[in-house]
Motif scaffolding. Structure first.
Motif, PDB file in Angstrom:
ATOM      1  N   ILE A   8      31.407  39.327  32.169  1.00  0.00           N
ATOM      2  CA  ILE A   8      31.675  38.257  31.204  1.00  0.00           C
ATOM      3  C   ILE A   8      32.194  37.041  31.951  1.00  0.00           C
ATOM      4  CG2 ILE A   8      33.284  37.560  29.371  1.00  0.00           C
ATOM      5  CD1 ILE A   8      31.273  39.233  28.137  1.00  0.00           C
ATOM      6  N   GLU A   9      33.079  37.282  32.890  1.00  0.00           N
ATOM      7  CA  GLU A   9      33.609  36.177  33.698  1.00  0.00           C
ATOM      8  C   GLU A   9      34.185  36.706  34.992  1.00  0.00           C
ATOM      9  OE1 GLU A   9      37.238  34.306  32.480  1.00  0.00           O
ATOM     10  OE2 GLU A   9      38.168  36.184  31.907  1.00  0.00           O
ATOM     11  N   TYR A  10      34.209  35.791  35.974  1.00  0.00           N
ATOM     12  CA  TYR A  10      34.945  36.044  37.209  1.00  0.00           C
ATOM     13  C   TYR A  10      36.183  35.164  37.202  1.00  0.00           C
ATOM     14  CZ  TYR A  10      30.600  37.778  39.508  1.00  0.00           C
ATOM     15  OH  TYR A  10      29.470  38.463  39.878  1.00  0.00           O
ATOM     16  N   ASN A  11      37.292  35.683  37.708  1.00  0.00           N
ATOM     17  CA  ASN A  11      38.425  34.820  38.009  1.00  0.00           C
ATOM     18  C   ASN A  11      38.719  34.948  39.493  1.00  0.00           C
ATOM     19  OD1 ASN A  11      38.847  33.879  35.372  1.00  0.00           O
ATOM     20  ND2 ASN A  11      40.045  35.682  34.851  1.00  0.00           N
ATOM     21  N   CYS A  12      39.220  33.868  40.076  1.00  0.00           N
ATOM     22  CA  CYS A  12      39.424  33.858  41.532  1.00  0.00           C
ATOM     23  C   CYS A  12      40.853  34.222  41.887  1.00  0.00           C
ATOM     24  CB  CYS A  12      39.063  32.487  42.086  1.00  0.00           C
ATOM     25  SG  CYS A  12      40.145  31.163  41.537  1.00  0.00           S
ATOM     26  N   ARG A  13      41.512  34.985  41.013  1.00  0.00           N
ATOM     27  CA  ARG A  13      42.976  35.177  41.098  1.00  0.00           C
ATOM     28  C   ARG A  13      43.389  36.397  40.290  1.00  0.00           C
ATOM     29  NH1 ARG A  13      43.899  34.280  35.881  1.00  0.00           N
ATOM     30  NH2 ARG A  13      42.202  33.174  34.858  1.00  0.00           N
ATOM     31  N   PHE A  14      44.653  36.749  40.415  1.00  0.00           N
ATOM     32  CA  PHE A  14      45.226  37.790  39.565  1.00  0.00           C
ATOM     33  C   PHE A  14      45.207  37.326  38.108  1.00  0.00           C
ATOM     34  CE2 PHE A  14      47.300  39.002  43.564  1.00  0.00           C
ATOM     35  CZ  PHE A  14      47.264  40.382  43.494  1.00  0.00           C
ATOM     36  N   GLY A  15      44.967  38.229  37.171  1.00  0.00           N
ATOM     37  CA  GLY A  15      44.995  37.896  35.755  1.00  0.00           C
ATOM     38  C   GLY A  15      46.423  37.879  35.230  1.00  0.00           C
ATOM     39  N   ASP A  16      46.617  37.157  34.156  1.00  0.00           N
ATOM     40  CA  ASP A  16      47.926  37.094  33.514  1.00  0.00           C
ATOM     41  C   ASP A  16      47.689  37.358  32.031  1.00  0.00           C
ATOM     42  OD1 ASP A  16      50.402  36.433  32.474  1.00  0.00           O
ATOM     43  OD2 ASP A  16      50.678  34.706  33.784  1.00  0.00           O
ATOM     44  N   PRO A  17      48.164  38.436  31.445  1.00  0.00           N
ATOM     45  CA  PRO A  17      49.180  39.388  31.907  1.00  0.00           C
ATOM     46  C   PRO A  17      48.659  40.710  32.484  1.00  0.00           C
ATOM     47  CG  PRO A  17      48.946  39.553  29.513  1.00  0.00           C
ATOM     48  CD  PRO A  17      47.886  38.613  29.994  1.00  0.00           C
ATOM     49  N   GLU A  18      47.455  40.749  33.040  1.00  0.00           N
ATOM     50  CA  GLU A  18      46.995  41.998  33.670  1.00  0.00           C
ATOM     51  C   GLU A  18      47.882  42.398  34.851  1.00  0.00           C
ATOM     52  OE1 GLU A  18      44.986  39.617  32.695  1.00  0.00           O
ATOM     53  OE2 GLU A  18      43.126  40.403  31.854  1.00  0.00           O
ATOM     54  N   THR A  19      48.263  41.390  35.645  1.00  0.00           N
ATOM     55  CA  THR A  19      49.084  41.656  36.833  1.00  0.00           C
ATOM     56  C   THR A  19      50.373  42.400  36.465  1.00  0.00           C
ATOM     57  OG1 THR A  19      48.209  39.626  37.724  1.00  0.00           O
ATOM     58  CG2 THR A  19      50.179  40.472  38.797  1.00  0.00           C
ATOM     59  N   GLN A  48      43.416  46.409  30.280  1.00  0.00           N
ATOM     60  CA  GLN A  48      42.864  45.856  29.051  1.00  0.00           C
ATOM     61  C   GLN A  48      43.802  44.780  28.536  1.00  0.00           C
ATOM     62  OE1 GLN A  48      42.754  48.538  25.679  1.00  0.00           O
ATOM     63  NE2 GLN A  48      41.138  47.339  24.714  1.00  0.00           N
ATOM     64  N   ASP A  49      43.236  43.602  28.309  1.00  0.00           N
ATOM     65  CA  ASP A  49      44.005  42.465  27.790  1.00  0.00           C
ATOM     66  C   ASP A  49      43.892  42.463  26.260  1.00  0.00           C
ATOM     67  OD1 ASP A  49      45.439  40.133  27.661  1.00  0.00           O
ATOM     68  OD2 ASP A  49      43.940  38.876  28.644  1.00  0.00           O
ATOM     69  N   HIS A  50      44.786  41.758  25.604  1.00  0.00           N
ATOM     70  CA  HIS A  50      44.717  41.538  24.148  1.00  0.00           C
ATOM     71  C   HIS A  50      44.815  40.036  23.970  1.00  0.00           C
ATOM     72  CE1 HIS A  50      45.955  45.707  24.585  1.00  0.00           C
ATOM     73  NE2 HIS A  50      45.711  45.937  23.317  1.00  0.00           N
ATOM     74  N   LYS A  51      43.661  39.394  23.780  1.00  0.00           N
ATOM     75  CA  LYS A  51      43.634  37.925  23.867  1.00  0.00           C
ATOM     76  C   LYS A  51      44.016  37.208  22.585  1.00  0.00           C
ATOM     77  CE  LYS A  51      40.855  37.322  27.852  1.00  0.00           C
ATOM     78  NZ  LYS A  51      39.692  37.053  28.589  1.00  0.00           N
ATOM     79  N   ARG A  52      43.811  37.858  21.427  1.00  0.00           N
ATOM     80  CA  ARG A  52      44.102  37.168  20.172  1.00  0.00           C
ATOM     81  C   ARG A  52      45.604  37.174  19.900  1.00  0.00           C
ATOM     82  NH1 ARG A  52      40.237  36.263  16.486  1.00  0.00           N
ATOM     83  NH2 ARG A  52      38.135  36.544  17.290  1.00  0.00           N
ATOM     84  N   THR A  64      44.465  33.433  22.988  1.00  0.00           N
ATOM     85  CA  THR A  64      45.643  32.989  23.753  1.00  0.00           C
ATOM     86  C   THR A  64      45.388  33.277  25.227  1.00  0.00           C
ATOM     87  OG1 THR A  64      46.719  35.149  23.815  1.00  0.00           O
ATOM     88  CG2 THR A  64      47.078  33.806  21.840  1.00  0.00           C
ATOM     89  N   GLY A  65      46.390  33.007  26.035  1.00  0.00           N
ATOM     90  CA  GLY A  65      46.318  33.406  27.442  1.00  0.00           C
ATOM     91  C   GLY A  65      46.412  34.913  27.627  1.00  0.00           C
ATOM     92  N   GLY A  66      46.770  35.643  26.570  1.00  0.00           N
ATOM     93  CA  GLY A  66      46.926  37.106  26.672  1.00  0.00           C
ATOM     94  C   GLY A  66      48.267  37.510  26.086  1.00  0.00           C
ATOM     95  N   LEU A 114      39.873  39.100  43.517  1.00  0.00           N
ATOM     96  CA  LEU A 114      38.703  38.747  42.702  1.00  0.00           C
ATOM     97  C   LEU A 114      38.766  39.586  41.428  1.00  0.00           C
ATOM     98  CD1 LEU A 114      36.065  37.201  42.341  1.00  0.00           C
ATOM     99  CD2 LEU A 114      34.937  38.855  43.832  1.00  0.00           C
ATOM    100  N   TYR A 115      38.747  38.875  40.310  1.00  0.00           N
ATOM    101  CA  TYR A 115      38.967  39.496  38.998  1.00  0.00           C
ATOM    102  C   TYR A 115      37.632  39.576  38.278  1.00  0.00           C
ATOM    103  CZ  TYR A 115      40.612  39.050  34.034  1.00  0.00           C
ATOM    104  OH  TYR A 115      40.818  39.152  32.694  1.00  0.00           O
ATOM    105  N   PHE A 116      37.273  40.754  37.832  1.00  0.00           N
ATOM    106  CA  PHE A 116      36.037  40.951  37.081  1.00  0.00           C
ATOM    107  C   PHE A 116      36.389  41.178  35.615  1.00  0.00           C
ATOM    108  CE2 PHE A 116      35.387  42.342  41.410  1.00  0.00           C
ATOM    109  CZ  PHE A 116      34.154  41.810  41.753  1.00  0.00           C
TER     110      PHE A 116
END
Ligand code: AMP
Ligand code: GLY
Length: 422
Positions: A282-293, A211-215, A225-227, A268-270
Motif C-alpha cells: 500500500i505504501e513505503y515509508n523511509c523511516r520507523f512508523g509512529d506509533p508502530e515503533t 497493526q496500526d489503528h488509523k481512524r 489520524t497519525g495512528g 524501510l517500512y512496508f
C-alpha cells in the motif's frame, strides 16, 4: 558515545529509551525532543526540518552518531548534510528517502520490478485525471504524490467524491505542491499489516509485524489520524505470508533500490494489505512508523544501537536482530478534537506504571517543571505481556493513570487482532 536523535514525537521517545540500554551511549541529544523526552535526553531547541540549525548544532557539539527519524528531514537530505560533515547516521540519504517522499516514484518502482501493488495511473494534468475517472472502477483511491502528513490519501466511494478529491489536490492545492502530481489507484481490500525492517542495502531483516489503528474513533469510525494505537505481532502476518513478503516484496524492493543507484540504509517500512491474491504494498515509508515503533522496539531483545551502527557500516548480516516471543499493545492518548482542532497547555499527570508498561510522550512541553500538553497525540502507553489479551489489559490499566483535561483514546485497540487470533 554521543548520539543525536532528530525528531520529537512518541516514536523518537521509544527510539531514545531503547538506545539508552546500551552502556556505550553516554549522552543523547534530541532535536527538538519534547517535554517528556527531556527525562531521557538533552532536548535542543532546533526543529527537525531546520537542517541549517542541525548542522550548526553538530559543528558545536561532538556528535558521534545520528538517528534521523521523521520523514521530512530525510526527504530534505538531512543524512546527506550530516554525512558531508563526517557524521555517521542511521537513516536513508535523500535519493533513497524518495521511496516515501514520492508516491509516483514508489509506484513506478514497483511496476518496473514486478513488486505486487494496486494497479494505478499517474497524472500531472487535471483534465486527464478527470477524464480517466469517467470509467475507473469505484471505489477508487486518489493520492497526492508528496508528503502530506499522512493526509494526502482519499478513498472515494463515489465518482463524485473521486472528482472532488482530484480537484482538491490539483486545483485547490489542498496539500500544496504534493498535489501537482497524483496517483489514482485500484481500491484493495484485506487486513493491513505494517512491517518495519532494518536494511543496509545488502541484507534486509524484518522486525516483528504490527497493526496500526488509523481512524480517530472506536470501530474504525471518524477521521484518519497519525495512528491511535498499535499491537504487535499482527496475527494476519502468518509465517506463510511472511515468506511470500520476503520473496515477492522485501528482497525485490531492496534490490530495486540498489539497481536504481539509490541504496537504502535505515528502516524501510512496508505498509501491506493481505489481499485474496496475496500481500500487496500500500505504501513505503523511509523511516520507523509512529506509533508502530512504540510496540516494535519494546519487543526488540537485541541492542538497537549495535544494529543501527551495523546498518550504517553495511554489516547487518553479522548482527543479531532478535525479538521476544511476546505481545505489545500501545494506546495513544490524544487531546479532545484531534485530528481537527484541539486545545493545548493542559497540565498532565502520569501515575506510576507497572514494570511491563512504558509511556512514550509525543506532544508535551515542560513549563516551570510541569508537563503540559502541546500536541494532538499527547502520549502512548505501551504494555508488553505474554499474551495479547494481557498486553491490551495492561496498556489500558496504564492509560487509566494518565490524566489531563479533554483527553480521549480509542477503547478497542487490539480487539480486531484478538478476534483474528481466535
Ligand atoms: P497511506 O497514507 O498510503 O498509508 O494510506 C492511508 C490508508 O489509506 C492506508 O492505511 C489504507 O487503509 C488506505 N489505502 C491506501 N491505499 C489504498 C488502496 N489502494 N486500497 C484500499 N485502501 C487503501
Ligand atoms: N503509523 C503510520 C506511519 O507512521 O506512517
Amino acid at each position: 558515545m554521543k548520539v543525536m536523535v532528530v525528531g520529537g514525537g512518541g516514536r523518537e521517545h521509544a527510539i531514545i529509551k531503547k538506545l539508552k540500554e546500551n552502556p556505550q551511549v553516554e549522552d543523547i541529544y534530541a532535536l527538538p525532543g519534547n517535554g517528556g523526552i527531556a527525562a531521557d535526553a538533552f532536548c535542543v531547541g532546533v526543529g527537525a526540518t531546520d537542517l541549517d540549525g542541525i548542522v550548526e548544532f553538530v559543528k558545536g557539539h561532538p556528535v558521534d552518531f545520528a538517528v534521523v527519524a521523521p520523514d521530512d528531514p530525510l526527504a530534505m537530505g538531512c543524512v546527506d548534510r550530516l554525512n558531508e560533515l563526517g557524521i555517521k547516521c542511521f537513516g536513508p540519504v535523500k535519493d533513497a528517502a524518495i521511496i516515501e517522499a514520492s508516491k509516483v516514484f514508489a509506484k513506478d518502482l514497483m511496476k518496473k520490478y514486478g513488486i505486487p501493488t494496486a494497479k494505478y495511473e499517474t497524472f500531472t494534468d487535471m483534465d486527464k485525471a478527470l477524464a480517466y475517472l469517467e470509467d475507473a472502477p469505484i471505489p477508487t483511491v486518489v493520492k497526492a504524490d508528496g508528503l502530506a502528513l499522512g493526509k494526502g490519501v482519499i478513498i472515494a466511494e463515489t465518482r463524485d467524491q473521486a472528482r472532488e478529491a482530484v480537484r482538491s489536490m490539483m486545483e485547490e492545492k489542498k496539500f500544496g505542491d504534493s498535489g501537482s502530481q497524483i496517483v489514482i489507484e485500484e481500491f484493495l481490500t484485506g487486513p493491513e499489516v505494517s512491517v518495519l525492517s532494518f536494511t543496509d542495502g545488502k541484507t534486509i531483516v524484518p522486525m516483528v509485524s504490527s497493526q496500526d489503528h488509523k481512524r480517530a474513533l472506536d470501530g474504525d469510525q471518524g477521521l484518519n489520524t497519525g495512528g491511535m494505537g498499535t499491537v504487535a505481532p499482527n496475527p494476519y502476518y502468518t509465517p506463510e505470508v511472511a515468506d511470500r513478503c520476503m520473496k515477492e516484496i522485501f528482497l525485490p524492493t531492496m534490490e530495486a533500490m540498489n539497481a536504481e543507484g539509490r541504496t537504502f540504509k535505515g528502516c524501510l517500512y512496508f505498509g501491506l494489505m493481505i489481499t485474496e491474491d496475496g500481500p500487496k504494498v500500500i505504501e513505503y515509508n523511509c523511516r520507523f512508523g509512529d506509533p508502530e515503533t512504540q510496540v516494535v522496539l519494546p519487543l526488540l531483545e537485541s541492542d538497537l544501537f549495535t544494529i543501527m551502527k551495523a546498518v550504517e557500516e553495511q554489516k547487518l548480516a553479522e548482527t543479531e536482530v532478535k525479538f521476544a516471543d511476546r505481545h505489545a499493545c500501545c494506546v495513544v492518548v490524544a487531546s479532545g478534537g484531534y485530528p481537527v482542532s484541539y486545545e493545548k497547555g493542559f497540565p498532565m499527570e502520569i501515575g506510576p506504571m507497572a514494570d511491563n508498561v512504558d509511556v512514550f510522550v509525543a506532544g508535551a512541553k515542560l513549563e516551570d517543571g510541569k508537563l503540559l500538553t502541546s500536541g494532538g497525540r499527547v502520549l502512548g502507553v505501551t504494555a508488553v505481556a505474554d499474551t495479547l489479551e494481557e498486553a491490551i489489559e495492561d496498556a489500558y490499566e496504564g492509560v487509566s493513570k494518565v490524566r489531563f483535561e479533554k483527553s480521549f483514546c480509542r477503547h478497542d485497540i487490539g480487539q480486531r487482532a484478538l478476534a483474528a487470533q481466535k
